[in-house]
Design a protein around this motif. Structure first.
Motif, PDB file in Angstrom:
ATOM      1  N   ARG A 375     -16.028  -4.194  25.770  1.00  0.00           N
ATOM      2  CA  ARG A 375     -17.424  -4.592  26.049  1.00  0.00           C
ATOM      3  C   ARG A 375     -17.506  -5.439  27.319  1.00  0.00           C
ATOM      4  O   ARG A 375     -18.413  -5.301  28.133  1.00  0.00           O
ATOM      5  CB  ARG A 375     -18.010  -5.339  24.846  1.00  0.00           C
ATOM      6  CG  ARG A 375     -18.335  -4.406  23.676  1.00  0.00           C
ATOM      7  CD  ARG A 375     -19.298  -5.060  22.703  1.00  0.00           C
ATOM      8  NE  ARG A 375     -18.739  -6.241  22.078  1.00  0.00           N
ATOM      9  CZ  ARG A 375     -17.863  -6.213  21.047  1.00  0.00           C
ATOM     10  NH1 ARG A 375     -17.465  -5.051  20.543  1.00  0.00           N
ATOM     11  NH2 ARG A 375     -17.411  -7.325  20.528  1.00  0.00           N
ATOM     12  N   LEU A 376     -16.509  -6.317  27.476  1.00  0.00           N
ATOM     13  CA  LEU A 376     -16.498  -7.164  28.681  1.00  0.00           C
ATOM     14  C   LEU A 376     -16.302  -6.314  29.940  1.00  0.00           C
ATOM     15  O   LEU A 376     -16.937  -6.534  30.966  1.00  0.00           O
ATOM     16  CB  LEU A 376     -15.398  -8.213  28.570  1.00  0.00           C
ATOM     17  CG  LEU A 376     -15.647  -9.300  27.516  1.00  0.00           C
ATOM     18  CD1 LEU A 376     -14.383 -10.105  27.263  1.00  0.00           C
ATOM     19  CD2 LEU A 376     -16.788 -10.226  27.951  1.00  0.00           C
ATOM     20  N   TRP A 377     -15.409  -5.375  29.840  1.00  0.00           N
ATOM     21  CA  TRP A 377     -15.171  -4.470  30.985  1.00  0.00           C
ATOM     22  C   TRP A 377     -16.479  -3.764  31.362  1.00  0.00           C
ATOM     23  O   TRP A 377     -16.867  -3.712  32.527  1.00  0.00           O
ATOM     24  CB  TRP A 377     -14.085  -3.452  30.609  1.00  0.00           C
ATOM     25  CG  TRP A 377     -13.916  -2.358  31.635  1.00  0.00           C
ATOM     26  CD1 TRP A 377     -14.755  -1.293  31.837  1.00  0.00           C
ATOM     27  CD2 TRP A 377     -12.868  -2.238  32.617  1.00  0.00           C
ATOM     28  NE1 TRP A 377     -14.289  -0.513  32.876  1.00  0.00           N
ATOM     29  CE2 TRP A 377     -13.143  -1.066  33.377  1.00  0.00           C
ATOM     30  CE3 TRP A 377     -11.734  -2.986  32.934  1.00  0.00           C
ATOM     31  CZ2 TRP A 377     -12.318  -0.633  34.406  1.00  0.00           C
ATOM     32  CZ3 TRP A 377     -10.916  -2.555  33.967  1.00  0.00           C
ATOM     33  CH2 TRP A 377     -11.208  -1.402  34.695  1.00  0.00           C
ATOM     34  N   ASN A 378     -17.172  -3.227  30.329  1.00  0.00           N
ATOM     35  CA  ASN A 378     -18.414  -2.497  30.603  1.00  0.00           C
ATOM     36  C   ASN A 378     -19.452  -3.404  31.268  1.00  0.00           C
ATOM     37  O   ASN A 378     -20.156  -2.984  32.191  1.00  0.00           O
ATOM     38  CB  ASN A 378     -18.992  -1.911  29.309  1.00  0.00           C
ATOM     39  CG  ASN A 378     -18.129  -0.766  28.802  1.00  0.00           C
ATOM     40  OD1 ASN A 378     -17.309  -0.230  29.552  1.00  0.00           O
ATOM     41  ND2 ASN A 378     -18.289  -0.406  27.536  1.00  0.00           N
ATOM     42  N   ALA A 379     -19.517  -4.675  30.801  1.00  0.00           N
ATOM     43  CA  ALA A 379     -20.489  -5.612  31.395  1.00  0.00           C
ATOM     44  C   ALA A 379     -20.167  -5.822  32.871  1.00  0.00           C
ATOM     45  O   ALA A 379     -21.059  -5.836  33.725  1.00  0.00           O
ATOM     46  CB  ALA A 379     -20.450  -6.941  30.644  1.00  0.00           C
ATOM     47  N   MET A 380     -18.882  -5.945  33.168  1.00  0.00           N
ATOM     48  CA  MET A 380     -18.499  -6.158  34.578  1.00  0.00           C
ATOM     49  C   MET A 380     -18.819  -4.932  35.418  1.00  0.00           C
ATOM     50  O   MET A 380     -19.322  -5.035  36.529  1.00  0.00           O
ATOM     51  CB  MET A 380     -16.995  -6.460  34.674  1.00  0.00           C
ATOM     52  CG  MET A 380     -16.654  -7.854  34.238  1.00  0.00           C
ATOM     53  SD  MET A 380     -15.013  -8.303  34.785  1.00  0.00           S
ATOM     54  CE  MET A 380     -13.996  -7.249  33.818  1.00  0.00           C
ATOM     55  N   GLU A 381     -18.512  -3.765  34.895  1.00  0.00           N
ATOM     56  CA  GLU A 381     -18.746  -2.540  35.680  1.00  0.00           C
ATOM     57  C   GLU A 381     -20.240  -2.289  35.879  1.00  0.00           C
ATOM     58  O   GLU A 381     -20.651  -1.678  36.859  1.00  0.00           O
ATOM     59  CB  GLU A 381     -18.069  -1.335  35.023  1.00  0.00           C
ATOM     60  CG  GLU A 381     -16.557  -1.378  35.122  1.00  0.00           C
ATOM     61  CD  GLU A 381     -16.037  -1.398  36.562  1.00  0.00           C
ATOM     62  OE1 GLU A 381     -16.282  -0.445  37.303  1.00  0.00           O
ATOM     63  OE2 GLU A 381     -15.387  -2.397  36.945  1.00  0.00           O
ATOM     64  N   ARG A 382     -21.053  -2.792  34.891  1.00  0.00           N
ATOM     65  CA  ARG A 382     -22.506  -2.666  35.086  1.00  0.00           C
ATOM     66  C   ARG A 382     -22.960  -3.580  36.219  1.00  0.00           C
ATOM     67  O   ARG A 382     -23.823  -3.228  37.012  1.00  0.00           O
ATOM     68  CB  ARG A 382     -23.251  -3.015  33.794  1.00  0.00           C
ATOM     69  CG  ARG A 382     -23.502  -1.807  32.893  1.00  0.00           C
ATOM     70  CD  ARG A 382     -24.583  -2.087  31.859  1.00  0.00           C
ATOM     71  NE  ARG A 382     -24.339  -3.277  31.071  1.00  0.00           N
ATOM     72  CZ  ARG A 382     -23.551  -3.313  29.984  1.00  0.00           C
ATOM     73  NH1 ARG A 382     -22.941  -2.222  29.565  1.00  0.00           N
ATOM     74  NH2 ARG A 382     -23.361  -4.436  29.314  1.00  0.00           N
ATOM     75  N   ALA A 383     -22.359  -4.776  36.277  1.00  0.00           N
ATOM     76  CA  ALA A 383     -22.736  -5.718  37.347  1.00  0.00           C
ATOM     77  C   ALA A 383     -22.381  -5.131  38.708  1.00  0.00           C
ATOM     78  O   ALA A 383     -23.137  -5.229  39.662  1.00  0.00           O
ATOM     79  CB  ALA A 383     -22.027  -7.055  37.150  1.00  0.00           C
ATOM     80  N   GLN A 384     -21.225  -4.501  38.785  1.00  0.00           N
ATOM     81  CA  GLN A 384     -20.815  -3.855  40.039  1.00  0.00           C
ATOM     82  C   GLN A 384     -19.631  -2.926  39.772  1.00  0.00           C
ATOM     83  O   GLN A 384     -18.560  -3.398  39.379  1.00  0.00           O
ATOM     84  CB  GLN A 384     -20.414  -4.913  41.081  1.00  0.00           C
ATOM     85  CG  GLN A 384     -20.316  -4.333  42.475  1.00  0.00           C
ATOM     86  CD  GLN A 384     -19.552  -5.243  43.417  1.00  0.00           C
ATOM     87  OE1 GLN A 384     -19.576  -6.465  43.284  1.00  0.00           O
ATOM     88  NE2 GLN A 384     -18.861  -4.664  44.372  1.00  0.00           N
ATOM     89  N   PRO A 385     -19.796  -1.632  40.017  1.00  0.00           N
ATOM     90  CA  PRO A 385     -18.671  -0.721  39.771  1.00  0.00           C
ATOM     91  C   PRO A 385     -17.467  -1.111  40.645  1.00  0.00           C
ATOM     92  O   PRO A 385     -17.637  -1.447  41.814  1.00  0.00           O
ATOM     93  CB  PRO A 385     -19.210   0.653  40.184  1.00  0.00           C
ATOM     94  CG  PRO A 385     -20.697   0.515  40.223  1.00  0.00           C
ATOM     95  CD  PRO A 385     -20.993  -0.931  40.511  1.00  0.00           C
ATOM     96  N   GLY A 386     -16.290  -1.073  40.051  1.00  0.00           N
ATOM     97  CA  GLY A 386     -15.072  -1.423  40.799  1.00  0.00           C
ATOM     98  C   GLY A 386     -14.799  -2.917  40.809  1.00  0.00           C
ATOM     99  O   GLY A 386     -13.890  -3.386  41.501  1.00  0.00           O
TER     100      GLY A 386
END
Ligand code: PLP
Length: 463
Positions: A375-386
């Motif tokens: 879930r944390l990974w997804n939140a980060m990727e939503r903020a900015q891919p990569g």
């Protein structure tokens, strides 16, 4: 401001520290925002070997290598001396209606080290300029217009090179690009064959190892591409701008597969990172089709192509590369780096793959399988891919004093292009630092993600 410009030594001494402000006012403020967001807005005062040195005297291991130009390290004394000797000799540089010695000797030396299929050199000043020349030569030599290139390819950012760029982020907003340029999946022999079958393709241009993402081709792909091109009467252009000059543990990467292409593009490391340079090595046959009569002698060229400073720096670079066994060092240090970092894929859920050839190395990250980390990974990727990759390079820089790069837009791949003279101690230091940062990301995933999302928002706001 006074209009009198002081000698450059005085400028360097008196105005150090003004870089960011000058960039903000006159160059690229968006780049300034990126640097501030990451905390990379340093005042660099010197470069020495594999290191960059900041205003407080701290040394940073430079794995960016100026995008791969510093194969010999920064400011190699023999390359500096070659440039200084050429200046001191007051050579008759660029007579234009006349030819010069150093560029001829460079052509002689490069062709002696290149596959037998190549018989002439066309000088250039940059990588993209070498690629532009290669595309023009292919079209004129074959009297065809179609050019095939690989998905994810990077060949430079001028309009011709951009037309064979396999990354939408670079192409967007600059169209229409050159007609007749079509992408094929990298590594897919059948797809290439289908496109070549029509018999109307001038050339297939390919990086032996792709720079964006460090993608290594399947074993038989490049030899098959060469065979298919020959059958179809298309030229094979190997873009060795990044892979050439020992980077992959061979003088040219094409040697890994015994290729005999029609055209090879060189640049980056060729002049030790000191003077802009490019060179296109071309088969005699293709060359003579393009420059086929006297009135076509200046059919292609550029004002500074073949200049004495670049040729002198390149000749010194070749000498050092060979005398110091740097190609072999790249092979050995590359193997060590892989040996030390490949196990990270078993130890850390987020490490998808570690790959490399010689000292062209990358680590790719992917989302954890499930749970809070996912879930944390997804939140980060939503903020900015990569974003995850950025979160690794930031502590590598600030805590371990190691500068490395994200391998392309919107990808979670970190890449390293160390100087080919890097030693075992520095390779081990990098591998240990990487593991330290990964271990911390895994131990404290939520703190890591919070920091990431904050940074991601900052970076978005900076666009
Ligand atoms: C494979 C390849 N070709 C061409 C280029 C373009 O070179 P330049 O930036 O000197 O125009 C690059 C630059 O990164 C490259 O990696």
């Amino acid at each position: 401001m006074s209009s009198e410009i002081p000698p450059v030594g005085e400028i360097i001494a008196a105005r150090a520290g003004e870089e960011m402000a000058l960039n903000e006012r006159h160059l690229n403020p968006q780049m300034g925002r990126v640097l501030r967001t990451l905390g990379f807005d340093k005042t660099w005062v010197r470069g020495e070997g594999a290191h960059l040195i900041d205003a407080s005297g701290e040394r940073y291991l430079d794995l960016y290598g100026g995008y791969g130009v510093f194969a010999l390290g920064r400011n190699h004394p023999e390359v500096l001396a070659a440039v200084q000797e050429t200046l001191a000799a007051r050579t008759a540089n660029l007579p234009q209606l006349g030819v010069t010695l150093l560029s001829g000797v460079l052509a002689e030396q490069l062709l002696a080290r290149a596959p037998g299929s190549l018989g002439a050199m066309v000088p250039a000043n940059t990588g993209t300029e070498a690629v532009e020349a290669a595309l023009k030569i292919a079209r004129a030599a074959t009297a065809r217009t179609r050019v095939l290139y690989a998905e994810h390819a990077f060949h430079g950012l001028t309009l011709g090179s951009l037309s064979v760029n396999g990354n939408a982020e670079f192409r967007e907003g600059f169209g229409p690009l050159l007609p007749g340029c079509e992408a094929v999946p990298f590594g897919d022999e059948q797809a290439l064959q289908r496109e070549l079958e029509a018999g109307d393709v001038a050339a297939f241009i390919v990086e032996p190892v792709q720079g964006k993402g460090v993608n290594i081709p399947p074993a038989g792909y490049l030899p098959a591409a060469q065979r298919l091109c020959k059958q179809a009467g298309a030229l094979l252009i190997c873009d060795e701008v990044q892979t050439g000059l020992g980077r992959t543990g061979r003088f040219l990467a094409l040697e890994h597969w015994g290729l005999e292409p029609d055209v090879v593009c060189l640049s980056k490391a060729l002049s030790g990172g000191l003077v802009p340079i490019g060179a296109v090595l071309v088969s005699r046959e293709a060359f003579e089709k393009v420059f086929d009569r006297m009135e076509r002698a200046v059919r292609h060229g550029s004002t500074f192509g073949g200049n004495d400073l670049a040729a002198a720096a390149a000749l010194a670079t070749l000498r050092v590369l060979e005398r110091d066994g740097l190609v072999e060092n790249a092979r050995r240090m590359g193997e060590l780096l892989l040996e030390l970092t490949e196990p990270l894929a078993e130890r850390y859920e987020v490490v998808r793959e570690v790959r490399g050839l010689g000292l062209m190395w990358a680590i790719e990250f992917g989302p954890p399988a499930r749970g809070v980390r996912r879930r944390l990974w997804n939140a980060m990727e939503r903020a900015q891919p990569g974003l995850f990759s950025q979160l690794i390079i930031v502590p590598l820089f600030h805590e371990h004093h190691i500068l490395c790069q994200v391998a392309g837009h919107h990808m979670n791949v970190i890449k390293a292009l160390p100087a080919l003279m890097i030693d075992e101690g520095e390779v081990r230091r990098f591998a240990a630092a990487l593991e330290d940062v990964l271990a911390r990301a895994e131990r404290l995933p939520s703190a890591f993600a919070r920091f990431g999302v904050r940074m991601g928002r900052g970076a978005l706001a900076a666009r």
